[in-house]
Design a protein around this motif. Sequence first.
Motif, PDB file in Angstrom:
ATOM      1  N   ALA A 279       0.954  -1.332   0.009  1.00  0.00           N
ATOM      2  CA  ALA A 279       0.085  -0.141   0.088  1.00  0.00           C
ATOM      3  C   ALA A 279       0.975   1.122   0.095  1.00  0.00           C
ATOM      4  O   ALA A 279       0.665   2.132  -0.622  1.00  0.00           O
ATOM      5  N   HIS A 280       1.959   1.143   0.854  1.00  0.00           N
ATOM      6  CA  HIS A 280       2.758   2.566   0.866  1.00  0.00           C
ATOM      7  C   HIS A 280       3.585   2.664  -0.578  1.00  0.00           C
ATOM      8  O   HIS A 280       3.838   3.571  -0.920  1.00  0.00           O
ATOM      9  N   SER A 281       3.838   1.418  -0.925  1.00  0.00           N
ATOM     10  CA  SER A 281       4.661   1.621  -2.317  1.00  0.00           C
ATOM     11  C   SER A 281       3.953   1.802  -3.360  1.00  0.00           C
ATOM     12  O   SER A 281       4.347   2.723  -4.447  1.00  0.00           O
ATOM     13  N   ILE A 282       2.762   2.063  -3.329  1.00  0.00           N
ATOM     14  CA  ILE A 282       1.495   2.370  -4.406  1.00  0.00           C
ATOM     15  C   ILE A 282       1.469   3.697  -4.113  1.00  0.00           C
ATOM     16  O   ILE A 282       1.526   4.567  -5.243  1.00  0.00           O
ATOM     17  N   ILE A 283       1.262   4.275  -2.957  1.00  0.00           N
ATOM     18  CA  ILE A 283       1.399   5.739  -2.689  1.00  0.00           C
ATOM     19  C   ILE A 283       2.630   6.295  -3.244  1.00  0.00           C
ATOM     20  O   ILE A 283       2.708   7.428  -3.878  1.00  0.00           O
ATOM     21  N   SER A 284       3.816   5.824  -3.217  1.00  0.00           N
ATOM     22  CA  SER A 284       4.947   6.462  -3.435  1.00  0.00           C
ATOM     23  C   SER A 284       5.138   6.515  -4.849  1.00  0.00           C
ATOM     24  O   SER A 284       5.406   7.514  -5.679  1.00  0.00           O
ATOM     25  N   LYS A 285       4.898   5.205  -5.696  1.00  0.00           N
ATOM     26  CA  LYS A 285       4.709   5.366  -7.016  1.00  0.00           C
ATOM     27  C   LYS A 285       3.997   6.406  -7.640  1.00  0.00           C
ATOM     28  O   LYS A 285       4.222   6.950  -8.731  1.00  0.00           O
ATOM     29  N   LEU A 286       2.670   6.557  -7.197  1.00  0.00           N
ATOM     30  CA  LEU A 286       1.900   7.575  -7.834  1.00  0.00           C
ATOM     31  C   LEU A 286       1.998   8.869  -7.227  1.00  0.00           C
ATOM     32  O   LEU A 286       1.142   9.739  -7.894  1.00  0.00           O
ATOM     33  N   SER A 287       2.794   9.132  -6.748  1.00  0.00           N
ATOM     34  CA  SER A 287       3.261  10.571  -6.095  1.00  0.00           C
ATOM     35  C   SER A 287       4.209  11.167  -7.459  1.00  0.00           C
ATOM     36  O   SER A 287       4.367  12.453  -7.340  1.00  0.00           O
ATOM     37  N   LEU A 288       4.493  10.253  -8.041  1.00  0.00           N
ATOM     38  CA  LEU A 288       5.546  10.856  -9.101  1.00  0.00           C
ATOM     39  C   LEU A 288       4.726  11.358 -10.472  1.00  0.00           C
ATOM     40  O   LEU A 288       3.740  10.831 -10.701  1.00  0.00           O
TER      41      LEU A 288
END
Length: 382
Positions: free
Chosen positions: A133-142
């Motif tokens: 879930a945290h990885s998804i948030i990080s990817k989509l912040s770019l």
Amino acid sequence: MQFKDIVGQEAVKKHLIQTVKDERISHAQLFLGPEGSGSLVLALAYAQYISCENKEEKDSCGLCSSCRKYNKLVHPDLHFSYPFFAKHKEDTALTFIEEWRKAFLANPYLGLDEWREQLSADNKQANINIAEAHSIISKLSLKPFESEYKVLILWLPEYLEKEGNALLKVIEEPSQKTLFLLVAQNQEQILNTIISRTQLVKIPKLKTQEIEDYLFNHKNIEQTKAKQVAYLSNGSLQTALHLLTHQENDYHDIFLNWLRACWGNNGLQIVTYTEGDLAKMGRENQKNFLRYGINLMRECTLFMAEAPGLIHIPEKELEFISKFSQVLSLAKAQAIANELEKAHYHIERNANPKILFLDVSLILVKILKFNTLRHTADSIIL
């Protein structure tokens, strides 16, 4: 993945293409359909069409730089999330991305069981963990690297538990030009807070004729076998492909002869069948054979209930049920289906096939010959 490569689902394809043309692309969509219906491939084809540099009237071009990268699942703005079997708490979907690409490219209609076979599960439960879930948030912040949109395809959000709440804010208020495509099979198992933030795209199971045509035209399966496999698949291309791997017999003739032996109370013939044809066909074929019998009995009940519009089976099976229904009551058909379902359950749990099929045969003799049905809670009593 292009729309033209997807079996059936013409109405869904048309709807998805129109949303792009009308510039009505919802940032969060839930593709909801049963396993084998093509939900996942539709989501990918939709994302590819949106990102295509030379869109055609009804499909992506398949040739531009974006399409070529989508075809290999390596586009920098395409991200996947899916259930996996974490060995370490920091594992994410990216840990298994090579296995995912290999599995998907080999069979875009794959189910969770086939995905499990690609991984070493170690008796762990599949889930989408908090690290993912945290990885998804990080990817989509770019920001997007190459395309107008960055896309996340989340397969089986049913396996998001409380961790899914961490995604609510990014789903409801994503950064600009972010597209969430959730691909699910069971709406009841998805967090309501996620459902309320997505636009629903319903995907029906495939038509039997569509699966039959695909098997005949693209897999070079002989017409009679394609008909039978499509009939058994119950609208799932994944099930049909699985059946092709394990089907070695003509279930119709074997099932018909077995019923005849039970109807005639022919003990020697019954033993010959249970210890020969049935016991030796292999566990997967036994399961498929029983599934075939269950489907046939259900068609019998529809036929006797005078619901011809709901019956869509090959000519050989239709001829059988029209004749068999003349000597079969609705209660008997339902009782036989119940016994076959129990047998399927026990075969899955490694029951001895000789003992099991002999026991089922004797019960069918009682039902067919002596009008006796088991006195159990899930049986119908005459």
